[in-house]
Write a protein that holds these residues in place. Structure first.
Motif, PDB file in Angstrom:
ATOM      1  N   PHE A 125       0.827  -1.208   0.000  1.00  0.00           N
ATOM      2  CA  PHE A 125       0.000   0.000   0.000  1.00  0.00           C
ATOM      3  C   PHE A 125       0.866   1.264   0.000  1.00  0.00           C
ATOM      4  N   LEU A 155      -4.649   7.871  -0.827  1.00  0.00           N
ATOM      5  CA  LEU A 155      -5.560   6.931  -0.175  1.00  0.00           C
ATOM      6  C   LEU A 155      -5.425   7.139   1.329  1.00  0.00           C
ATOM      7  N   THR A 188       2.397   1.704  -3.526  1.00  0.00           N
ATOM      8  CA  THR A 188       1.464   1.812  -4.649  1.00  0.00           C
ATOM      9  C   THR A 188       0.597   3.060  -4.564  1.00  0.00           C
ATOM     10  N   TYR A 189       0.355   3.541  -3.338  1.00  0.00           N
ATOM     11  CA  TYR A 189      -0.525   4.699  -3.129  1.00  0.00           C
ATOM     12  C   TYR A 189       0.184   5.731  -2.250  1.00  0.00           C
ATOM     13  N   PHE A 231      -9.759  -4.358  -1.484  1.00  0.00           N
ATOM     14  CA  PHE A 231      -8.540  -4.160  -0.698  1.00  0.00           C
ATOM     15  C   PHE A 231      -8.816  -3.547   0.682  1.00  0.00           C
ATOM     16  N   ASP A 232     -10.050  -3.161   0.957  1.00  0.00           N
ATOM     17  CA  ASP A 232     -10.338  -2.476   2.233  1.00  0.00           C
ATOM     18  C   ASP A 232      -9.883  -3.252   3.475  1.00  0.00           C
ATOM     19  N   PHE A 252      -6.132  -3.088   3.855  1.00  0.00           N
ATOM     20  CA  PHE A 252      -5.724  -1.683   4.006  1.00  0.00           C
ATOM     21  C   PHE A 252      -6.055  -1.180   5.405  1.00  0.00           C
ATOM     22  N   HIS A 290     -13.826  -1.122  -1.691  1.00  0.00           N
ATOM     23  CA  HIS A 290     -12.957  -1.920  -2.567  1.00  0.00           C
ATOM     24  C   HIS A 290     -12.604  -3.244  -1.886  1.00  0.00           C
ATOM     25  N   SER A 315      -9.080   6.807  -3.883  1.00  0.00           N
ATOM     26  CA  SER A 315      -9.226   5.871  -4.983  1.00  0.00           C
ATOM     27  C   SER A 315      -8.094   4.866  -4.902  1.00  0.00           C
ATOM     28  N   TYR A 316      -8.372   3.645  -5.307  1.00  0.00           N
ATOM     29  CA  TYR A 316      -7.320   2.631  -5.350  1.00  0.00           C
ATOM     30  C   TYR A 316      -6.601   2.658  -6.697  1.00  0.00           C
ATOM     31  N   LYS A 317      -6.612   3.819  -7.363  1.00  0.00           N
ATOM     32  CA  LYS A 317      -5.824   3.964  -8.598  1.00  0.00           C
ATOM     33  C   LYS A 317      -4.361   4.143  -8.177  1.00  0.00           C
ATOM     34  N   VAL A 349      -0.315   7.007   0.861  1.00  0.00           N
ATOM     35  CA  VAL A 349      -1.137   6.657   2.020  1.00  0.00           C
ATOM     36  C   VAL A 349      -1.002   7.692   3.127  1.00  0.00           C
TER      37      VAL A 349
END
Length: 193
Positions: A15, A154, A18-19, A45-46, A49, A43, A147-149, A21
């Motif tokens: 996480f 995030l 990739t994001y 992934f919640d 996460f 999502h 967003s999980y883009k 956070v």
């Protein structure tokens, strides 16, 4: 190192790389004793996460179908997930959730019961209120925002513990308590959007 700590470390690395956070309010989670983390659900992934940044093991209910996927079923069991049959009151899952809380552990829940298709907060199911009323768990409303883009921001907000004593004393219904929890999640989403 146990499997949960290893898995949490892997998830956190994923996480965090990739994001972008941001976590807020981790200090609101007691270091010991029963805790009920209640979050919105946007999502798949919640669950990892929400739990990746919490410094204690978080158990989750996961839809029973996931446990039938050979490798995935074993992995999610190893990191503290247990199956729930959706669409009906799964007494076995409720008993296991109560046992986890009565043993002083942390349970993560998504009171809506399923992911939101449009990102808006839906109606909560009575399960969250059931666990809050039948244990002395500290109830922490949580909000996952963003967003999980890949490479987008995030955020996860762990709110202040909810005052539960008056509801327990008034013998509020599970539905009323869930509505109270959902209102707190909605306020976090609004405040931090």
């Amino acid at each position: 190192m146990n499997l949960y700590v290893f898995g949490r470390g892997l998830c956190r690395s994923f996480f965090s790389t990739t994001y972008r956070v941001e976590t807020t309010g981790l200090e609101n989670i007691p270091k010991e004793g029963p805790v009920l983390l209640c979050s919105n659900h946007i999502h798949n992934f919640d669950p990892p996460f929400l739990g990746s940044y919490v410094p204690r093991k978080v158990h989750y209910m996961a839809k029973a179908e996931l446990f039938k996927v050979p490798l995935l079923g074993r992995m999610i069991t190893a990191v503290g997930a247990f199956p729930v049959k959706r669409g009906a009151g799964d007494k076995q899952a409720l008993k296991l959730g109560l046992k986890i809380l009565k043993e002083g552990e942390a349970l993560g829940l998504f009171p809506e019961g399923t992911r939101s298709k449009d990102g808006k907060l839906g109606k909560g199911l009575a399960g969250a209120g059931f666990f809050a009323l039948r244990t002395d768990a500290v109830v922490i409303p949580c909000a996952i925002i963003g967003s999980y883009k890949p490479f987008s921001k995030l955020r996860v907000i762990y709110g202040e513990p909810l005052e539960m004593e008056s509801l327990r004393a008034a013998k509020a219904s599970s539905g009323e308590v869930t509505d109270y929890i959902m209102k707190a999640i909605a306020e976090l989403l609004h405040k931090h959007k």
